[in-house]
Design a protein around this motif. Structure first.
Motif, short mmCIF file in Angstrom:
data_model
loop_
_atom_site.label_atom_id
_atom_site.label_comp_id
_atom_site.label_asym_id
_atom_site.label_seq_id
_atom_site.Cartn_x
_atom_site.Cartn_y
_atom_site.Cartn_z
N TRP A 156 55.35 9.51 -39.40
CA TRP A 156 54.74 9.04 -40.65
C TRP A 156 55.57 9.51 -41.84
O TRP A 156 55.85 8.74 -42.78
N ASP A 157 55.99 10.76 -41.81
CA ASP A 157 56.83 11.30 -42.89
C ASP A 157 58.14 10.51 -42.99
O ASP A 157 58.61 10.19 -44.10
N GLU A 158 58.73 10.23 -41.85
CA GLU A 158 60.00 9.50 -41.84
C GLU A 158 59.83 8.08 -42.40
O GLU A 158 60.66 7.61 -43.18
N LEU A 159 58.75 7.43 -42.00
CA LEU A 159 58.49 6.07 -42.49
C LEU A 159 58.24 6.07 -43.99
O LEU A 159 58.86 5.31 -44.75
N SER A 160 57.33 6.94 -44.45
CA SER A 160 56.94 6.92 -45.86
C SER A 160 58.05 7.40 -46.78
O SER A 160 58.13 6.98 -47.94
N ALA A 161 58.93 8.27 -46.28
CA ALA A 161 60.04 8.76 -47.10
C ALA A 161 60.96 7.62 -47.52
O ALA A 161 61.59 7.68 -48.59
N GLN A 162 61.02 6.56 -46.73
CA GLN A 162 61.84 5.40 -47.09
C GLN A 162 61.37 4.75 -48.39
O GLN A 162 62.16 4.08 -49.07
N PHE A 163 60.10 4.97 -48.73
CA PHE A 163 59.52 4.35 -49.91
C PHE A 163 59.22 5.36 -51.02
O PHE A 163 58.59 5.03 -52.03
N GLY A 164 59.65 6.60 -50.81
CA GLY A 164 59.42 7.63 -51.81
C GLY A 164 58.01 8.17 -51.84
O GLY A 164 57.49 8.54 -52.89
N VAL A 165 57.37 8.25 -50.65
CA VAL A 165 55.98 8.69 -50.55
C VAL A 165 55.84 9.74 -49.45
O VAL A 165 56.54 9.68 -48.43
N LYS A 166 54.95 10.70 -49.67
CA LYS A 166 54.53 11.65 -48.63
C LYS A 166 53.06 11.37 -48.34
O LYS A 166 52.23 11.34 -49.25
N SER A 167 52.71 11.16 -47.08
CA SER A 167 51.34 10.76 -46.71
C SER A 167 50.67 11.81 -45.83
O SER A 167 51.30 12.42 -44.97
N ILE A 168 49.36 11.99 -46.07
CA ILE A 168 48.56 12.98 -45.35
C ILE A 168 47.20 12.36 -45.03
O ILE A 168 46.67 11.59 -45.83
N GLN A 169 46.62 12.70 -43.87
CA GLN A 169 45.26 12.25 -43.57
C GLN A 169 44.29 12.79 -44.62
O GLN A 169 44.31 13.98 -44.92
N GLY A 170 43.42 11.89 -45.14
CA GLY A 170 42.52 12.32 -46.19
C GLY A 170 41.09 11.85 -46.04
O GLY A 170 40.29 12.01 -46.97
#
Length: 371
Positions: free
Chosen positions: A145-159
């Motif tokens: 998930w980190d690798e995917l979202s980093a392509q778009f300039g985002v860090k994602s976490i379950q919320g």
């Protein structure tokens, strides 16, 4: 003496260069020590949820509240409902380009960015709430998930997590596969792809637009979440048939997305506060949805005459077959392929456990209740 709690806070939010003085317990000698520069942070969070929505909207608010509480008020989050700062489906871009700091939403809304995003919310006949938490936290999902979202300039976490969702609200009964042909339904993500494969038409509408679309006949059916959230949006007034199970979202995980440059600028302590707040809300929301859905299902049936239905066996079988193809089509190469393969491997492992744990237990409990 400087209180231990303040020293911990200093470690969390940084140390300044000026000096302070204090006395040792056994001496009046003045000792020089660095003063604490407790930096304040203020963030804007945009969401994909209608204002005041129970459950999902509350989860976003709770993330902000717990970040503030865990940081002793030094990190503040102002939460904006869908449309207040940006439209619901523009939340991702707003965070990616830095015009907002955070979002709270469902990752499958970003399928146009990558077909792998739905794996981090829910996919048809995929993981339950506990399973997706297991995969993300312990099965390599977060790293992908980190690798995917980093392509778009985002860090994602379950919320947040809604738990098992319902299959949706329908104006007419679904008695066979023929009833899905030409059906216009609000259903995003891979669930929409499955419906299209079976002859229907799928639309991805934000929550605040669904009721009007149902009321005006622009759609024939809609899924949303479950009895608690669905009751608040009033779908039962337009479509009396409530179908389950929710084949498309067996345990929907919601996400907090953070601008990557902002995330990287935070101290390790600040990042830990945000992670802990999100993890806390993820836990709280699953318990809350589980309880409130039970309460509101009873209310919908008893007071509003909602007609509970189950999808016919031939419909379920066709949905399952189409789901396997849809999941595979979303992971054919690159990072998408690795996400798909990791997800499928985790699903197989945990499904084997569920087949001797949860499934048999639920069947035994139901047998005991009826006995």
């Amino acid at each position: 003496m400087i209180r231990r709690r303040n020293l911990l806070g200093a470690g969390l939010l940084g140390v300044g260069g000026a000096a302070a003085s204090f006395s040792t317990p056994h001496s009046s000698t003045s000792v020089s020590a660095p003063s604490v520069n407790r930096q304040r942070r203020r963030f804007n969070m945009v969401t994909t949820w209608p204002k005041g929505l129970p459950g999902l909207g509350q989860a976003a608010e709770r993330v902000g509240q717990r970040i503030a509480a865990m940081s002793d008020g030094l990190m503040e989050v102002k939460v904006f409902a869908a449309g207040e700062l940006v439209p619901a489906f523009e939340s991702f871009d707003a965070v990616a380009n830095g015009s907002a700091d955070m979002y709270h939403g469902a990752e499958y809304y970003w399928t146009a960015k990558s077909p792998a995003y739905p794996f981090f919310t829910a996919v048809p006949f995929g993981m339950t709430a506990q399973e997706i938490m297991g995969w993300i936290d312990f099965g390599g999902g977060q790293e992908l998930w980190d690798e995917l979202s980093a392509q778009f300039g985002v860090k994602s976490i379950q919320g947040a997590n809604t738990g098992h969702q319902m299959g949706g609200w329908f104006r007419k009964e679904i008695n066979s596969l023929d009833d899905l042909v030409g059906l216009q339904m609000r259903i995003p993500g891979q669930g929409g792809d499955v419906l299209r494969a079976l002859g229907g038409s799928a639309k991805a509408l934000p929550g605040g637009e669904i009721y009007q679309a149902l009321q005006t006949g622009n759609i024939d059916a809609t899924e949303w979440v479950g009895p608690w959230n669905d009751y608040s949006l009033g779908f039962y007034r337009e479509a009396p048939y409530y179908y389950g199970p929710g084949f498309h979202e067996p345990g929907a995980s919601l996400a907090v997305g953070i601008n990557r440059k902002l995330w990287d600028s935070l101290t390790a302590g600040e990042q830990a506060v945000i992670k802990a707040a999100c993890e806390s809300v993820n836990h709280t929301s699953l318990g809350e949805f589980t309880y409130q859905n039970a309460v509101y299902l009873d209310l919908l049936v008893r007071e509003h005459g909602v007609k509970l239905r189950s999808f016919p066996d031939d419909v379920v079988k066709a949905m399952a077959e189409a789901s396997r193809d849809v999941r595979a089509d979303s992971g054919k190469d690159g990072i998408e392929k690795r996400i798909y393969e990791s997800f499928e491997a985790g699903l197989k492992t945990m499904a084997n456990w569920a087949s001797v744990s949860d499934g048999p237990y639920y069947a035994a409990r139901e047998l005991g209740r009826k006995g």
